[in-house]
Design an enzyme around this catalytic site. Structure first.
Site, PDB file in Angstrom:
ATOM      1  N   GLU A 112     -31.980  29.164 -25.589  1.00 20.38           N
ATOM      2  CA  GLU A 112     -33.620  28.373 -24.950  1.00 20.38           C
ATOM      3  C   GLU A 112     -34.609  28.563 -26.656  1.00 20.38           C
ATOM      4  O   GLU A 112     -34.693  29.601 -26.731  1.00 20.38           O
ATOM      5  CB  GLU A 112     -34.139  29.343 -23.697  1.00 20.38           C
ATOM      6  CG  GLU A 112     -35.463  28.436 -23.154  1.00 20.38           C
ATOM      7  CD  GLU A 112     -35.675  29.078 -21.944  1.00 20.38           C
ATOM      8  OE1 GLU A 112     -36.117  28.411 -21.276  1.00 20.38           O
ATOM      9  OE2 GLU A 112     -35.541  30.310 -21.889  1.00 20.38           O
ATOM     10  N   LYS A 167     -34.758  21.604 -17.436  1.00 21.97           N
ATOM     11  CA  LYS A 167     -34.618  22.822 -16.690  1.00 21.97           C
ATOM     12  C   LYS A 167     -35.490  23.015 -14.858  1.00 21.97           C
ATOM     13  O   LYS A 167     -36.270  22.168 -15.052  1.00 21.97           O
ATOM     14  CB  LYS A 167     -35.386  23.528 -17.462  1.00 21.97           C
ATOM     15  CG  LYS A 167     -35.442  24.816 -17.011  1.00 21.97           C
ATOM     16  CD  LYS A 167     -36.365  25.754 -17.391  1.00 21.97           C
ATOM     17  CE  LYS A 167     -36.434  27.344 -17.605  1.00 21.97           C
ATOM     18  NZ  LYS A 167     -36.760  29.252 -18.280  1.00 21.97           N
ATOM     19  N   CYS A 180     -32.062  29.713 -18.564  1.00 19.23           N
ATOM     20  CA  CYS A 180     -32.155  30.742 -17.946  1.00 19.23           C
ATOM     21  C   CYS A 180     -32.479  31.158 -16.464  1.00 19.23           C
ATOM     22  O   CYS A 180     -31.911  31.749 -16.272  1.00 19.23           O
ATOM     23  CB  CYS A 180     -33.951  30.198 -19.282  1.00 19.23           C
ATOM     24  SG  CYS A 180     -34.377  32.399 -19.348  1.00 19.23           S
TER      25      CYS A 180
END
Length: 279
Positions: A46, A124, A166
């Site tokens: 990321e 995301k 993440c």
């Protein structure tokens, strides 16, 4: 694309700074190493190109324009190394349909094939708004980023890939949805804080792999970025039984492993938990 029996995949760990040129130069070397190590797919962490919240919106606006720096870099590296590249995450000021994001950007993971063509995009979904007991204190991704909406899988030389980033790791329903779409492995580009990583990184990754009987490839940021930011690292590859088969502690580097899909199928057939679900 039919899934192979086995294919080598690389997870790349970095310690990204505010200097994009230096970050891209480091990523270039690590991608070349992944190719030399025999990987067919390499996954970056990321924010691999820039770890500077204040610069994200301007960077995302440029990446959505006609002369993108990071997207061009990823395409060129994939083509040069004859390697599929999963581009960790980068800021994008447009949504997948081309509409502009109003005042923020999206944390976007782009996938490039070995000819340099963009073949997948994931934005995301879950944003990290949390208080952490570290020097940074409070994290509010939603101030800068807009949440994505779509669950995304991509056919790759290593099998059907599910995309996550993440903080998505903490939401098992996303991984269920990826398995529903046929995911055989999931990548998780990350920048976990040292405190949250120390507490939860390994157990959460192993749980997602075990629950869904999938491979998980988790490249991460790993080291001291500034006086206020330290990331956990421990980039790893976990098999469908929950065994960590490759890992790096901290600092930049590359770990690789063969994603054996026969092992995945054996795990699923011997313990068919998917058929045993009672919704």
């Amino acid at each position: 694309m039919s899934s192979p029996v086995s294919s080598r995949v690389a997870a790349i760990q970095m310690v990204t700074t505010h200097n994009m040129s230096a970050n891209l130069a480091k990523a270039e070397k690590l991608l070349a190493q992944a190719a030399r190590d025999g990987a067919s797919v390499a996954v970056l962490p990321e924010n691999f190109a820039l770890l500077a919240t204040g610069k994200m919106i301007a960077c995302g606006q440029r990446e959505a324009g006609p002369d993108p720096v990071i997207r061009t870099f990823l395409s060129e590296q994939a083509r040069r190394n004859k390697l599929w590249v999963v581009g960790g995450s980068l800021p994008m000021a447009t949504r997948p349909d081309g509409a502009l994001v109003d005042g923020r950007v999206r944390a976007t993971c782009l996938v490039f094939d070995d000819k340099g063509a963009e073949v997948g995009r994931y934005d995301k979904i879950h944003l990290f708004d949390a208080v952490v007991d570290d020097a940074h204190g409070q994290y509010r991704e939603s101030d800068t980023f807009e949440s994505g909406r779509q669950v995304v899988t991509v056919d790759t030389p290593a099998g059907k890939l599910g995309l996550a980033i993440c903080y998505d790791l903490r939401f098992p329903e996303l991984f269920r949805a990826l398995r529903e779409q046929g995911a055989e492995w999931v990548c998780l580009p990350s920048a976990f804080t040292w405190q949250t990583g120390n507490a939860h990184w390994h157990p959460l990754i192993r749980a997602r792999a075990i629950e869904n009987q999938i491979w998980v490839v988790a490249p991460a940021q790993g080291g001291q970025h500034s006086s206020q930011r330290t990331t956990w690292g421990h980039s790893l590859i976990c098999d469908p039984w929950g065994k960590v088969v490759a890992e790096i502690d901290e600092g930049p580097g590359v770990v690789t492993a063969e994603l054996n899909l026969e092992l995945m199928e054996q795990t699923r057939s011997r313990m068919p938990v998917w058929e045993h679900r009672r919704l």
